[in-house]
Design an enzyme around this catalytic site. Structure first.
Site, PDB file in Angstrom:
ATOM      1  N   LEU A  27      26.393  46.872  43.080  1.00 14.76           N
ATOM      2  CA  LEU A  27      27.285  45.762  42.388  1.00 14.76           C
ATOM      3  C   LEU A  27      27.271  44.796  43.408  1.00 14.76           C
ATOM      4  O   LEU A  27      28.316  45.754  44.226  1.00 14.76           O
ATOM      5  CB  LEU A  27      27.563  45.796  41.258  1.00 14.76           C
ATOM      6  CG  LEU A  27      27.048  46.375  39.804  1.00 14.76           C
ATOM      7  CD1 LEU A  27      27.856  46.325  38.563  1.00 14.76           C
ATOM      8  CD2 LEU A  27      26.008  45.091  39.256  1.00 14.76           C
ATOM      9  N   ASP A  69      26.091  53.003  42.285  1.00 16.15           N
ATOM     10  CA  ASP A  69      26.791  52.897  43.116  1.00 16.15           C
ATOM     11  C   ASP A  69      27.643  54.087  42.483  1.00 16.15           C
ATOM     12  O   ASP A  69      28.718  54.187  42.406  1.00 16.15           O
ATOM     13  CB  ASP A  69      27.781  51.550  41.743  1.00 16.15           C
ATOM     14  CG  ASP A  69      27.499  49.987  41.771  1.00 16.15           C
ATOM     15  OD1 ASP A  69      26.926  50.350  43.582  1.00 16.15           O
ATOM     16  OD2 ASP A  69      27.192  49.354  41.274  1.00 16.15           O
ATOM     17  N   ASP A  75      35.639  55.364  40.648  1.00 13.39           N
ATOM     18  CA  ASP A  75      35.934  54.242  39.745  1.00 13.39           C
ATOM     19  C   ASP A  75      35.945  54.927  38.402  1.00 13.39           C
ATOM     20  O   ASP A  75      36.151  54.257  37.394  1.00 13.39           O
ATOM     21  CB  ASP A  75      34.761  53.372  39.915  1.00 13.39           C
ATOM     22  CG  ASP A  75      35.467  52.619  41.092  1.00 13.39           C
ATOM     23  OD1 ASP A  75      36.535  52.328  41.542  1.00 13.39           O
ATOM     24  OD2 ASP A  75      34.762  51.463  41.838  1.00 13.39           O
ATOM     25  N   ARG A 146      37.199  44.754  35.942  1.00 15.62           N
ATOM     26  CA  ARG A 146      36.864  45.813  35.264  1.00 15.62           C
ATOM     27  C   ARG A 146      38.051  46.733  34.607  1.00 15.62           C
ATOM     28  O   ARG A 146      37.326  46.909  34.112  1.00 15.62           O
ATOM     29  CB  ARG A 146      36.313  46.463  36.538  1.00 15.62           C
ATOM     30  CG  ARG A 146      35.243  45.670  37.433  1.00 15.62           C
ATOM     31  CD  ARG A 146      33.709  45.761  37.085  1.00 15.62           C
ATOM     32  NE  ARG A 146      32.940  45.355  37.780  1.00 15.62           N
ATOM     33  CZ  ARG A 146      32.368  46.223  39.021  1.00 15.62           C
ATOM     34  NH1 ARG A 146      32.790  47.004  39.089  1.00 15.62           N
ATOM     35  NH2 ARG A 146      31.521  45.159  39.470  1.00 15.62           N
ATOM     36  N   HIS A 174      38.802  44.970  42.786  1.00 16.75           N
ATOM     37  CA  HIS A 174      39.561  45.402  42.273  1.00 16.75           C
ATOM     38  C   HIS A 174      41.530  45.311  42.866  1.00 16.75           C
ATOM     39  O   HIS A 174      41.688  44.920  44.159  1.00 16.75           O
ATOM     40  CB  HIS A 174      39.441  47.334  42.737  1.00 16.75           C
ATOM     41  CG  HIS A 174      38.571  47.019  41.816  1.00 16.75           C
ATOM     42  ND1 HIS A 174      37.223  48.415  43.182  1.00 16.75           N
ATOM     43  CD2 HIS A 174      37.980  48.124  41.264  1.00 16.75           C
ATOM     44  CE1 HIS A 174      36.183  48.573  41.718  1.00 16.75           C
ATOM     45  NE2 HIS A 174      36.512  47.929  40.279  1.00 16.75           N
ATOM     46  N   CYS A 270      37.174  54.642  47.232  1.00 13.27           N
ATOM     47  CA  CYS A 270      35.927  54.375  45.965  1.00 13.27           C
ATOM     48  C   CYS A 270      35.426  55.848  46.811  1.00 13.27           C
ATOM     49  O   CYS A 270      34.918  55.862  45.286  1.00 13.27           O
ATOM     50  CB  CYS A 270      36.079  53.136  46.095  1.00 13.27           C
ATOM     51  SG  CYS A 270      34.880  53.122  47.632  1.00 13.27           S
TER      52      CYS A 270
HETATM   53  C1  CIR Z   1      30.556  47.914  42.515  1.00 12.90           C
HETATM   54  O1  CIR Z   1      30.700  46.806  42.259  1.00 12.90           O
HETATM   55  O2  CIR Z   1      31.163  48.334  41.749  1.00 12.90           O
HETATM   56  C2  CIR Z   1      30.710  49.020  43.368  1.00 12.90           C
HETATM   57  N1  CIR Z   1      29.590  48.351  44.518  1.00 12.90           N
HETATM   58  C3  CIR Z   1      31.494  48.942  44.529  1.00 12.90           C
HETATM   59  C4  CIR Z   1      32.806  49.976  44.007  1.00 12.90           C
HETATM   60  C5  CIR Z   1      34.192  50.418  44.380  1.00 12.90           C
HETATM   61  N2  CIR Z   1      34.635  51.052  44.489  1.00 12.90           N
HETATM   62  C6  CIR Z   1      36.004  50.829  44.251  1.00 12.90           C
HETATM   63  O3  CIR Z   1      36.378  50.545  45.124  1.00 12.90           O
HETATM   64  N3  CIR Z   1      36.919  52.188  44.148  1.00 12.90           N
END
Ligand code: CIR
Length: 279
Positions: A27, A69, A75, A146, A174, A270
């Site tokens: 995403l 992802d 996350d 989110r 985020h 992340c």
């Molecule tokens: C998303 O949109 O969920 C992933 N492409 C990226 C998530 C990044 N997460 C984070 O920085 N904690």
């Protein structure tokens, strides 16, 4: 319990062992150049090698092709010491990622004395770990596209000994896309108006302001205020190294490439979940 005493010292980290071949479908908020699979594999290898040579014991999960992802394990789980809160990611396409992460933590829970809890109201409570910042004294939860208030409340009920405050996130994916802990009490933050609005909300709500110090990045770029801090180490993204002139001691920190993963809004924090066994 005096959480300040923890001082961001960790013995373990959960990471994704490899990169799914579907990573390019991850995403993203904005259009971007295509993600290069081989470069991404290298980025993840370097990240894992760094954590290993820093002395962390790694708990690795396999990448799952159906979850592009899945490398962004932060996350799906929020950990403080031996307490692990399995989240319920806000993006529908990511919800299933939590299953493998839960199984992995459960596999090690007896041996390491982990206390694991999951979001109860999966229909209404959403949290992404990227929206959760533990300062050493309190937990700041970003309410974003989110993460919602019900998710923050469930998180707060689990970490009941630690104060929780919330702030609205107006920019980026985020909360931690625009701020992160450099060390206990020292917060690196974007200089944009939306990032500074988060700071103002924190200043209104936090009981620990006398302890905190904020440092602005020189220029806001997607994720430039996100650094990884643990065990007296600091890791920044290679391409943002020039943006930290206000951090006098930053030059001695390590940097790792995050160029491919940042195309799909991935930050350095992340890709890991740090935790400890029961003391
Ligand atoms: C998303 O949109 O969920 C992933 N492409 C990226 C998530 C990044 N997460 C984070 O920085 N904690």
């Amino acid at each position: 319990m005096d959480y300040k005493a923890v001082n961001f010292k960790y013995e373990y980290a959960l990471v994704c062992r490899d990169i799914p071949k579907t990573i390019a479908n991850g995403l993203s908020i904005e259009d971007h150049e295509p993600v290069d699979l081989n470069k991404t594999i290298q980025e993840q290898k370097d990240y894992i090698d760094y954590l290993k040579q820093a002395g962390l014991k790694l708990i690795e999960i396999d990448a799952q092709e159906i979850y592009p992802d899945c490398v962004f394990v932060e996350d799906t789980a929020i950990a403080i010491d031996n307490k692990i809160f399995i989240s319920n990611p806000g993006a529908e396409s990511r919800r299933g990622e939590a299953e493998a992460v839960t199984s992995k933590f459960e596999e090690h829970s007896k041996e390491l004395g982990l206390e694991i809890c999951q979001v109860q109201n999966k229909e209404e409570s959403f949290v992404d770990g990227g929206d959760v910042m533990f300062t050493g004294r309190e937990i700041i939860v970003g309410l974003s596209k989110r993460t919602n208030l019900k998710g923050a409340e469930e998180l707060g009920a689990f970490f009941k000994d630690i104060p929780v405050i919330t702030c609205k996130v107006f920019e980026g994916l985020h909360l931690k896309s625009s701020m992160s802990m450099i060390s206990p009490d020292l917060i690196l933050i974007g200089s944009s108006q939306p990032a500074q609005s988060c700071r103002q909300q924190i200043e209104k709500k936090s009981k620990f302001l006398d302890h905190y110090r904020f440092v602005n990045v020189d220029e806001d770029q997607n994720g430039s205020a996100n650094v990884l801090s643990f065990n007296d180490r600091l890791v920044c993204s290679q391409s943002f190294q020039h943006l930290y002139s206000k951090m006098s001691d930053f030059k001695n920190a390590t940097s790792l490439s995050n160029d491919e993963l940042k195309k799909i809004d991935g930050c350095l924090t992340c890709r890991s979940v740090f935790f400890n066994k029961k003391s």
